[in-house]
Motif scaffolding. Structure first.
Motif, PDB file in Angstrom:
ATOM      1  N   VAL A 136      25.027 -16.128 -51.618  1.00 56.27           N
ATOM      2  CA  VAL A 136      25.120 -14.696 -51.354  1.00 56.27           C
ATOM      3  C   VAL A 136      24.678 -14.481 -49.914  1.00 56.27           C
ATOM      4  O   VAL A 136      23.523 -14.729 -49.573  1.00 56.27           O
ATOM      5  N   ALA A 137      25.610 -14.055 -49.074  1.00 59.92           N
ATOM      6  CA  ALA A 137      25.317 -13.838 -47.664  1.00 59.92           C
ATOM      7  C   ALA A 137      25.374 -12.352 -47.369  1.00 59.92           C
ATOM      8  O   ALA A 137      26.271 -11.657 -47.829  1.00 59.92           O
ATOM      9  N   VAL A 196      16.612 -19.397 -50.028  1.00 61.69           N
ATOM     10  CA  VAL A 196      17.138 -18.440 -49.059  1.00 61.69           C
ATOM     11  C   VAL A 196      16.909 -19.013 -47.667  1.00 61.69           C
ATOM     12  O   VAL A 196      15.931 -19.720 -47.429  1.00 61.69           O
ATOM     13  N   ARG A 197      17.850 -18.739 -46.790  1.00 58.75           N
ATOM     14  CA  ARG A 197      17.762 -19.185 -45.389  1.00 58.75           C
ATOM     15  C   ARG A 197      18.116 -18.029 -44.479  1.00 58.75           C
ATOM     16  O   ARG A 197      18.871 -17.134 -44.858  1.00 58.75           O
ATOM     17  N   ARG A 198      17.575 -18.085 -43.278  1.00 57.46           N
ATOM     18  CA  ARG A 198      17.959 -17.130 -42.252  1.00 57.46           C
ATOM     19  C   ARG A 198      19.127 -17.693 -41.479  1.00 57.46           C
ATOM     20  O   ARG A 198      19.262 -18.886 -41.315  1.00 57.46           O
ATOM     21  N   GLY A 199      19.910 -16.843 -40.980  1.00 55.26           N
ATOM     22  CA  GLY A 199      21.043 -17.209 -40.138  1.00 55.26           C
ATOM     23  C   GLY A 199      21.509 -15.912 -39.524  1.00 55.26           C
ATOM     24  O   GLY A 199      20.744 -15.220 -38.879  1.00 55.26           O
ATOM     25  N   ASP A 200      22.720 -15.557 -39.804  1.00 59.26           N
ATOM     26  CA  ASP A 200      23.219 -14.251 -39.421  1.00 59.26           C
ATOM     27  C   ASP A 200      22.892 -13.320 -40.588  1.00 59.26           C
ATOM     28  O   ASP A 200      23.745 -12.978 -41.397  1.00 59.26           O
ATOM     29  N   ASP A 237       8.411  -6.535 -62.787  1.00 58.59           N
ATOM     30  CA  ASP A 237       7.644  -7.775 -62.611  1.00 58.59           C
ATOM     31  C   ASP A 237       8.523  -8.903 -62.089  1.00 58.59           C
ATOM     32  O   ASP A 237       8.129  -9.640 -61.184  1.00 58.59           O
ATOM     33  N   ALA A 238       9.717  -9.038 -62.656  1.00 61.19           N
ATOM     34  CA  ALA A 238      10.644 -10.088 -62.205  1.00 61.19           C
ATOM     35  C   ALA A 238      11.042  -9.841 -60.759  1.00 61.19           C
ATOM     36  O   ALA A 238      11.119 -10.779 -59.954  1.00 61.19           O
ATOM     37  N   PHE A 239      11.291  -8.588 -60.414  1.00 56.59           N
ATOM     38  CA  PHE A 239      11.651  -8.230 -59.039  1.00 56.59           C
ATOM     39  C   PHE A 239      10.533  -8.622 -58.075  1.00 56.59           C
ATOM     40  O   PHE A 239      10.787  -9.230 -57.028  1.00 56.59           O
ATOM     41  N   GLN A 240       9.288  -8.290 -58.410  1.00 53.40           N
ATOM     42  CA  GLN A 240       8.168  -8.596 -57.515  1.00 53.40           C
ATOM     43  C   GLN A 240       7.976 -10.100 -57.334  1.00 53.40           C
ATOM     44  O   GLN A 240       7.698 -10.568 -56.234  1.00 53.40           O
ATOM     45  N   LEU A 241       8.133 -10.865 -58.420  1.00 52.42           N
ATOM     46  CA  LEU A 241       8.000 -12.321 -58.305  1.00 52.42           C
ATOM     47  C   LEU A 241       9.121 -12.912 -57.447  1.00 52.42           C
ATOM     48  O   LEU A 241       8.880 -13.798 -56.624  1.00 52.42           O
ATOM     49  N   LEU A 242      10.331 -12.418 -57.617  1.00 48.19           N
ATOM     50  CA  LEU A 242      11.444 -12.900 -56.789  1.00 48.19           C
ATOM     51  C   LEU A 242      11.231 -12.515 -55.328  1.00 48.19           C
ATOM     52  O   LEU A 242      11.487 -13.313 -54.417  1.00 48.19           O
ATOM     53  N   LYS A 243      10.749 -11.323 -55.091  1.00 48.52           N
ATOM     54  CA  LYS A 243      10.468 -10.887 -53.714  1.00 48.52           C
ATOM     55  C   LYS A 243       9.398 -11.780 -53.087  1.00 48.52           C
ATOM     56  O   LYS A 243       9.516 -12.185 -51.927  1.00 48.52           O
ATOM     57  N   THR A 244       8.383 -12.136 -53.861  1.00 52.85           N
ATOM     58  CA  THR A 244       7.334 -13.030 -53.370  1.00 52.85           C
ATOM     59  C   THR A 244       7.904 -14.412 -53.069  1.00 52.85           C
ATOM     60  O   THR A 244       7.611 -15.003 -52.030  1.00 52.85           O
ATOM     61  N   ARG A 245       8.731 -14.946 -53.970  1.00 54.38           N
ATOM     62  CA  ARG A 245       9.340 -16.272 -53.732  1.00 54.38           C
ATOM     63  C   ARG A 245      10.224 -16.271 -52.490  1.00 54.38           C
ATOM     64  O   ARG A 245      10.165 -17.199 -51.676  1.00 54.38           O
ATOM     65  N   ILE A 246      11.040 -15.252 -52.336  1.00 53.62           N
ATOM     66  CA  ILE A 246      11.927 -15.181 -51.178  1.00 53.62           C
ATOM     67  C   ILE A 246      11.114 -15.068 -49.895  1.00 53.62           C
ATOM     68  O   ILE A 246      11.381 -15.762 -48.904  1.00 53.62           O
ATOM     69  N   THR A 247      10.097 -14.236 -49.906  1.00 55.39           N
ATOM     70  CA  THR A 247       9.231 -14.084 -48.731  1.00 55.39           C
ATOM     71  C   THR A 247       8.563 -15.398 -48.383  1.00 55.39           C
ATOM     72  O   THR A 247       8.524 -15.807 -47.213  1.00 55.39           O
ATOM     73  N   LEU A 248       8.052 -16.093 -49.391  1.00 52.85           N
ATOM     74  CA  LEU A 248       7.389 -17.377 -49.148  1.00 52.85           C
ATOM     75  C   LEU A 248       8.376 -18.433 -48.662  1.00 52.85           C
ATOM     76  O   LEU A 248       8.064 -19.212 -47.756  1.00 52.85           O
ATOM     77  N   ASP A 249       9.564 -18.460 -49.230  1.00 51.36           N
ATOM     78  CA  ASP A 249      10.573 -19.423 -48.771  1.00 51.36           C
ATOM     79  C   ASP A 249      10.934 -19.177 -47.308  1.00 51.36           C
ATOM     80  O   ASP A 249      11.122 -20.118 -46.542  1.00 51.36           O
ATOM     81  N   LEU A 250      11.033 -17.924 -46.919  1.00 49.68           N
ATOM     82  CA  LEU A 250      11.317 -17.624 -45.514  1.00 49.68           C
ATOM     83  C   LEU A 250      10.128 -17.972 -44.625  1.00 49.68           C
ATOM     84  O   LEU A 250      10.305 -18.425 -43.492  1.00 49.68           O
ATOM     85  N   ALA A 251       8.921 -17.777 -45.145  1.00 49.11           N
ATOM     86  CA  ALA A 251       7.717 -18.073 -44.364  1.00 49.11           C
ATOM     87  C   ALA A 251       7.481 -19.570 -44.200  1.00 49.11           C
ATOM     88  O   ALA A 251       6.781 -19.991 -43.285  1.00 49.11           O
TER      89      ALA A 251
END
Length: 193
Positions: free
Chosen positions: A21-22, A48-52, A92-106
């Motif tokens: 999903v881009a 998740v990865r950063r790019g464009d 709760d699921a949304f917050q955990l996914l948001k945390t995972r995505i943030t951590l993966d980007l960090a």
């Protein structure tokens, strides 16, 4: 999260293959919302990865409870891929996914990579200041002072980043996620089995 993004994602998921999903305009929250919807249809967030913008990877969830949930969701929302109603996202699921995505980007870059990128950026900035102001003594001194001050902030930023990543990791660990190091040496958190 646009309906177009959701419809495209749901249509791509029909194959059972991994889905990318881009979106160049999405926020972390919107990506987490897309991942939460995908989970209800039998997929799980992978990375998740950063790019464009952001590029999120989703994979089919082979656990029996995920297949059951997907079957129920498809029965309740049969026209979701065609623009129909979508299932509500559990907070709760949304917050955990948001945390995972943030951590993966960090954790996308190591401390050494961040040090190199910051040092290079600060040096280019200092050289740009000298080029813009002219190579006289005053501009060299100003650029040198700016360079030294900004370089001294890099360790502080790294310490703050480590603490932030540890806080996010603790939140995921408390929710039952397991920390693993992937083949690239990147710290990841896997959901409970």
């Amino acid at each position: 999260m646009s309906k177009h993004d959701v419809r495209k994602m749901l249509r791509d998921m029909v194959s059972g293959e991994p889905v990318q999903v881009a979106s160049g305009r999405s926020s972390i929250g919107e990506m987490a919302e897309l991942a939460a919807v995908a989970e209800q249809f039998g997929y799980q967030y992978a990375d998740v990865r950063r790019g464009d913008g952001y590029l999120m990877s989703l994979v089919a969830d082979s656990r029996p409870q995920a297949r059951e949930r997907a079957a129920q969701t498809r029965a309740q929302y049969p026209d979701a891929a065609d623009g129909g109603a979508l299932p509500p996202v559990a907070p709760d699921a949304f917050q955990l996914l948001k945390t995972r995505i943030t951590l993966d980007l960090a954790t996308e870059y190591s401390d050494m990579q961040r040090l190199f990128i910051a040092s290079l950026g600060i040096t280019v900035l200092a050289v740009s200041v000298v080029a813009a102001l002219g190579a006289d003594t005053t501009s060299l001194v100003v650029a040198g002072v700016v360079w030294a001050v900004l370089m001294s902030l890099i360790p502080v930023a790294n310490i703050a980043g480590r603490r932030y990543r540890a806080k996010l990791g603790a939140r995921l660990t408390a929710a039952g996620f397991t920390s693993v190091t992937d083949r690239n040496g990147r710290l990841r958190y896997l959901p409970p089995v």
